[in-house]
Design an enzyme around this catalytic site. Structure first.
Site, PDB file in Angstrom:
ATOM      1  N   ASN A   1      10.325   4.984   3.962  1.00  0.00           N
ATOM      2  CA  ASN A   1       9.943   3.995   5.066  1.00  0.00           C
ATOM      3  C   ASN A   1      11.004   3.151   5.502  1.00  0.00           C
ATOM      4  OD1 ASN A   1       6.772   3.918   5.319  1.00  0.00           O
ATOM      5  ND2 ASN A   1       6.758   3.498   3.012  1.00  0.00           N
TER       6      ASN A   1
ATOM      7  N   CYS B   1       7.363   8.935   0.781  1.00  0.00           N
ATOM      8  CA  CYS B   1       7.579  10.092   0.682  1.00  0.00           C
ATOM      9  C   CYS B   1       9.367  10.478   0.744  1.00  0.00           C
ATOM     10  CB  CYS B   1       7.143  11.251   1.301  1.00  0.00           C
ATOM     11  SG  CYS B   1       5.312  11.061   1.467  1.00  0.00           S
TER      12      CYS B   1
ATOM     13  N   HIS C   1       3.832   3.951  13.076  1.00  0.00           N
ATOM     14  CA  HIS C   1       4.491   4.078  11.657  1.00  0.00           C
ATOM     15  C   HIS C   1       5.491   4.897  11.675  1.00  0.00           C
ATOM     16  CE1 HIS C   1       3.969   3.871   7.039  1.00  0.00           C
ATOM     17  NE2 HIS C   1       4.296   4.965   7.214  1.00  0.00           N
TER      18      HIS C   1
ATOM     19  N   ARG D   1       0.790  -1.263  -0.046  1.00  0.00           N
ATOM     20  CA  ARG D   1       0.021   0.014  -0.108  1.00  0.00           C
ATOM     21  C   ARG D   1       0.826   1.049   0.108  1.00  0.00           C
ATOM     22  NH1 ARG D   1      -0.723   4.803   2.495  1.00  0.00           N
ATOM     23  NH2 ARG D   1      -0.321   3.684   4.369  1.00  0.00           N
ATOM     24  N   ASP D   2       1.706   1.283   1.232  1.00  0.00           N
ATOM     25  CA  ASP D   2       2.357   2.615   1.255  1.00  0.00           C
ATOM     26  C   ASP D   2       3.387   3.089   0.182  1.00  0.00           C
ATOM     27  OD1 ASP D   2       3.080   5.072   2.110  1.00  0.00           O
ATOM     28  OD2 ASP D   2       3.903   4.392   4.061  1.00  0.00           O
TER      29      ASP D   2
ATOM     30  N   HIS E   1       9.143   6.701   9.648  1.00  0.00           N
ATOM     31  CA  HIS E   1       9.960   6.698   8.614  1.00  0.00           C
ATOM     32  C   HIS E   1      11.432   6.913   8.774  1.00  0.00           C
ATOM     33  CE1 HIS E   1       6.434   8.260   5.764  1.00  0.00           C
ATOM     34  NE2 HIS E   1       6.502   7.102   6.139  1.00  0.00           N
TER      35      HIS E   1
END
Lengths: 319, 319
Positions: free
Chosen positions: B253, B244, B211, B14-15, B213
């Site tokens: 990520n 991103c 979550h 997904r991400d 990064h």
């Protein structure tokens, strides 16, 4: 987590440059060291007193030490492989001498062609040479336990052997022992356990610093564990250069810029001006054309509203 | 550090995929999800129920959910931007729905064109739709607080505002609230402080996952802080895709492979077979030609004598 000062010890001019083929011009090294000291870095390992034919990149170490000694407030550290190197370091008036001792005897034989007993004998000779100096001229003498989290030849090294070698280095006359994750095998749990064990053997005051690699991406997590365990000195390399990277894109050394960002974001004091530190990358990049520089913070930039060295300053300021 | 199970929640399908332009074929997604589940990953965010014209990469989410639901033991998670997406997710029988709520209202307006009040209203509608289902069919419903460590438009967000939104999500009917470092602004100290604060507002059981990064290289150090603070679920992306990234070479990520290596090296149980997980990279690389995959452990390999999920196993074995 402690709120006291953390000493970021820059090892790029030694550990970084010895690992890459490009020879950095002496004047560029001086510019690098001067700029990093001006950004607030208080300790820099500027070179290694090894035979020039082995490491031509570091053949100008004596000149670099003399230059760096002229920078007020900077601790000038060097690596010495043996008594002969230590004598050269003493003549050059380095502030700190680090003698590596690989706790893996196979690794020690493969890299330095010396048994553990022979390295301990060198340590004893170096300590004696230092003891002959007037007290105010004596450099700090560290024995650095390398491959302490395991070695690519032997794997894990028995802890009893590591502790015995730490004790022998201190008995030989070292002021402290360092821990070095030469192979990038460390993880946060083993970092804490190792610090606890070695401090248990030789005393808390005799273990203050650690040299960690980022080989498997755990570098900063391992730093966090080391700080939690009470250490206050952390080695790193500007742009992450050096440190035996395994593959393209895989940094070896911890990146100074990312380390300083993490420490400052956590509210820990480093004395370093981070924007000025980021500017030093330009000097290193220009002097090492074609060599990759690593680091995430330099690309990403600082967070909007970042206030260095104040825990949660942004969050509190936003209230 | 807790010795209990850590749930590694894979968000790559997904991400990861929503952040890159290449559209991965449906069959490749299925192969990826099946292989990662076979390697022991127990939760995968497989897609997002957003309009296909906005994210063509995820247009096959319903088919992917149906496929993933056939894998025994796998929790099939999806992102839903609103009630309409949640209805599609419920029809597809996803196990877990995540509704993002950016704690920065500017960011929320810029990305979703919704005020906080509007997102809370969607949450209320989703919870009502779930409540209409027979109890055994109800998916787990998480409200995810994004930009919680600061936003690129507003900088730091007042903690009072964050806690109020967390409370409103729970009041609206969420089962839990997640924390998301959308911008890579987090550091270990702020991670611990934020977890403590949000748990204080809505209860420990309502905050279990995070979550993070790796935008500034602190991803795994922040994970360590989150585990220290008591969380047990950590999001990551195979090969670090998505999230991103700011610049080439800067992963967004956290890399699943490096995360699992760290956890297992620390002796924490993940249920994942790391060598098999590393093999999944081949599937992703083949299906995304030209896209960079990140991670240090895949290049460096596992340490000699590595024994997963046993703290200091190598060190003890060497005694």
């Amino acid at each position: 987590m402690m709120a006291s000062d953390i000493l970021v010890s820059e090892v790029g001019p030694r550990d970084g440059l010895q690992s890459i083929k490009t020879v950095m011009p002496t004047e560029a090294k001086k510019a690098w060291i001067a700029a990093e000291a001006a950004a607030g870095v208080r300790e820099i390992e500027v070179g290694s007193f090894v035979p020039a034919k082995l490491l031509p990149q570091l053949a100008d170490t004596a000149e670099i030490v003399a230059f760096a000694r002229g920078i007020a407030g900077l601790t000038v550290a060097v690596l010495v492989p043996n008594l002969r190197g230590a004598q050269a370091a003493i003549s050059a008036k380095a502030h700190k001498l680090t003698l590596p001792l690989s706790v893996s005897e196979s690794h020690s034989m493969a890299n330095l062609r010396r048994t553990h007993a022979q390295v301990i004998e060198e340590a004893r000779g170096i300590a004696a040479a230092i003891a002959e100096l007037p007290e105010e001229d004596r450099p700090h003498f560290e024995g650095s336990l390398s491959t302490v989290f395991g070695c690519t030849i032997e794997g894990a090294i028995p802890q009893g052997q590591i502790l015995r070698l730490a004790e022998q280095l201190m008995e030989a006359g070292c002021d402290e022992v360092g821990l070095s994750d030469t192979t990038g095998y460390a993880d946060p749990a083993s970092v804490k356990a190792m610090i606890r064990a070695v401090r248990g053997a030789v005393g808390d005051d005799a273990v203050t610093g650690i040299h960690l690699h980022n080989t498997r991406g755990l570098g900063l997590a391992n730093v966090l564990a080391a700080l939690d365990a009470g250490l206050e000195t952390v080695d790193s390399s500007l742009g992450g250069i050096g440190g035996c990277p395994f593959a393209p894109g895989a940094s070896g050394n911890i990146v100074t810029e990312d380390l300083v960002f993490m420490l400052q974001a956590m509210g820990l004091k480093t004395g370093i001006d981070l924007p000025r530190l980021l500017e030093v990358r330009g000097i290193v990049a220009d002097a090492l054309p074609g060599e990759p520089l690593y680091g995430f913070t330099p690309d990403a930039g600082l967070p909007l509203g970042f206030i260095p060295e104040k825990t949660n300053a942004r969050l509190e300021a936003a209230e």
